[in-house]
Design a protein around this motif. Structure first.
Motif, PDB file in Angstrom:
ATOM      1  N   GLU A 114       0.915  -1.340   0.104  1.00  0.00           N
ATOM      2  CA  GLU A 114      -0.100  -0.108   0.154  1.00  0.00           C
ATOM      3  C   GLU A 114       0.840   1.108  -0.164  1.00  0.00           C
ATOM      4  O   GLU A 114       0.556   2.131  -0.844  1.00  0.00           O
ATOM      5  CB  GLU A 114      -0.927   0.127   1.289  1.00  0.00           C
ATOM      6  CG  GLU A 114      -2.102  -0.901   1.167  1.00  0.00           C
ATOM      7  CD  GLU A 114      -2.785  -0.952   2.492  1.00  0.00           C
ATOM      8  OE1 GLU A 114      -2.771  -0.043   3.174  1.00  0.00           O
ATOM      9  OE2 GLU A 114      -3.718  -2.130   2.762  1.00  0.00           O
ATOM     10  N   SER A 115       1.859   1.295   0.739  1.00  0.00           N
ATOM     11  CA  SER A 115       2.835   2.325   1.064  1.00  0.00           C
ATOM     12  C   SER A 115       3.348   2.724  -0.322  1.00  0.00           C
ATOM     13  O   SER A 115       3.718   3.738  -0.760  1.00  0.00           O
ATOM     14  CB  SER A 115       3.983   2.303   2.041  1.00  0.00           C
ATOM     15  OG  SER A 115       4.615   1.400   1.517  1.00  0.00           O
ATOM     16  N   ILE A 116       3.783   1.460  -1.057  1.00  0.00           N
ATOM     17  CA  ILE A 116       4.729   1.714  -2.414  1.00  0.00           C
ATOM     18  C   ILE A 116       3.595   2.176  -3.395  1.00  0.00           C
ATOM     19  O   ILE A 116       3.971   3.169  -4.341  1.00  0.00           O
ATOM     20  CB  ILE A 116       5.160   0.521  -2.943  1.00  0.00           C
ATOM     21  CG1 ILE A 116       6.336   0.084  -2.061  1.00  0.00           C
ATOM     22  CG2 ILE A 116       5.778   0.432  -4.425  1.00  0.00           C
ATOM     23  CD1 ILE A 116       6.774  -1.458  -2.202  1.00  0.00           C
ATOM     24  N   ALA A 117       2.188   1.717  -3.536  1.00  0.00           N
ATOM     25  CA  ALA A 117       1.389   2.114  -4.378  1.00  0.00           C
ATOM     26  C   ALA A 117       0.870   3.547  -4.151  1.00  0.00           C
ATOM     27  O   ALA A 117       0.551   4.371  -5.271  1.00  0.00           O
ATOM     28  CB  ALA A 117      -0.004   1.439  -4.380  1.00  0.00           C
ATOM     29  N   ALA A 118       1.131   4.325  -3.031  1.00  0.00           N
ATOM     30  CA  ALA A 118       0.589   5.468  -2.835  1.00  0.00           C
ATOM     31  C   ALA A 118       1.688   6.578  -2.845  1.00  0.00           C
ATOM     32  O   ALA A 118       1.510   7.544  -2.775  1.00  0.00           O
ATOM     33  CB  ALA A 118      -0.051   5.576  -1.159  1.00  0.00           C
ATOM     34  N   TRP A 119       2.890   5.978  -2.906  1.00  0.00           N
ATOM     35  CA  TRP A 119       4.139   7.006  -2.958  1.00  0.00           C
ATOM     36  C   TRP A 119       3.966   7.698  -4.570  1.00  0.00           C
ATOM     37  O   TRP A 119       3.659   7.033  -5.271  1.00  0.00           O
ATOM     38  CB  TRP A 119       5.317   6.252  -2.920  1.00  0.00           C
ATOM     39  CG  TRP A 119       6.540   6.906  -2.570  1.00  0.00           C
ATOM     40  CD1 TRP A 119       7.660   7.089  -3.733  1.00  0.00           C
ATOM     41  CD2 TRP A 119       6.765   7.929  -1.638  1.00  0.00           C
ATOM     42  NE1 TRP A 119       8.418   7.823  -3.394  1.00  0.00           N
ATOM     43  CE2 TRP A 119       8.308   8.384  -2.207  1.00  0.00           C
ATOM     44  CE3 TRP A 119       6.262   8.394  -0.464  1.00  0.00           C
ATOM     45  CZ2 TRP A 119       8.801   9.353  -1.353  1.00  0.00           C
ATOM     46  CZ3 TRP A 119       6.768   9.120   0.185  1.00  0.00           C
ATOM     47  CH2 TRP A 119       8.329   9.782  -0.122  1.00  0.00           C
TER      48      TRP A 119
END
Length: 229
Positions: free
Chosen positions: A177-182
């Motif tokens: 999730e953190s990668i996709a939102a970065w």
């Protein structure tokens, strides 16, 4: 969370990256271009794997991390290396003087900072005039088929691998999730410019899964330690 995964952190990263973590580390070290006698800040250093690569140059590396568990493991692993100093620190409130470091670098850690722009301002503050910043971070593959396949891997494949490789699989739930939102590469570049750095550039690694922001050189004639307007 990072305290809980510190023991097998490096092993898990190697498995999840399919061996690319070592290649990304080599590229980052080359971009930092550490030299003997320099003082370099390695933020979100974890257990010190990236710091050890930088320290081979003879530079003094301050390995900073917010996680007490990571720092503890790092100190144990690198106890015999006089060129690495471990410090527990918050990236948004660094416990260092203005213009203290020849270079500041962070690998796969800026994404985990709640206020990344505030962290970048701190990086700028502690960088010497003429110094440099290097950021290696997960990013957005520019080619759509690769991007779609990569995000599918993050959502469906990676969680299964984590269960086998990590000492605490639940702690990695946030990762995809953190990668996709970065933000993408141009956005992070704009943040670096807002912080005050000039000559900002980036280079994609592994088809853009990772981006190496390896310019960000603070002007040698800068007299201010605050971000440029």
């Amino acid at each position: 969370m990072f305290d809980e995964v510190s023991t097998h952190y490096d092993r898990t990263n190697a498995v999840l990256s399919m061996g690319n973590a070592a290649l990304w580390r080599i590229s980052t070290t080359k971009a930092v271009a550490p030299r003997a006698g320099e003082r370099i800040l390695d933020i979100a250093a974890g257990t010190g794997t990236s710091s050890a690569a930088l320290a081979k140059s003879g530079a003094h590396i301050v390995a900073a991390d917010f996680s007490e568990g990571m720092i503890r493991v790092g100190r144990e692993r690198h106890a015999g290396n006089p060129n690495i100093e471990f410090v527990q620190a918050d990236a948004t409130a660094l416990p260092f003087k203005d213009a203290e470091f020849d270079a500041v670098t962070i690998s796969f850690g800026l994404r985990n900072v709640v206020e990344p722009k505030k962290a970048l301002a701190e990086f700028y503050r502690v960088t010497k005039p003429g110094g440099r910043v290097v950021i290696c971070e997960f990013s957005t593959p520019p080619v759509k088929p690769i991007r779609v396949g990569y995000f599918a891997y993050l959502e469906h494949v990676m969680p299964r691998i984590v269960k086998l490789a990590s000492s605490n699989a639940e702690a990695y739930d946030y990762l995809g999730e953190s990668i996709a939102a970065w933000p993408n590469q141009p956005t992070l570049s704009s943040w670096l410019r807002e912080a005050g750095y000039s000559n900002v550039a980036y280079r994609n690694l592994t088809l853009g899964i990772v981006a190496l922001h390896r310019g960000g050189i603070k002007p040698a004639d800068s007299q201010s330690t605050s971000p440029a307007s």
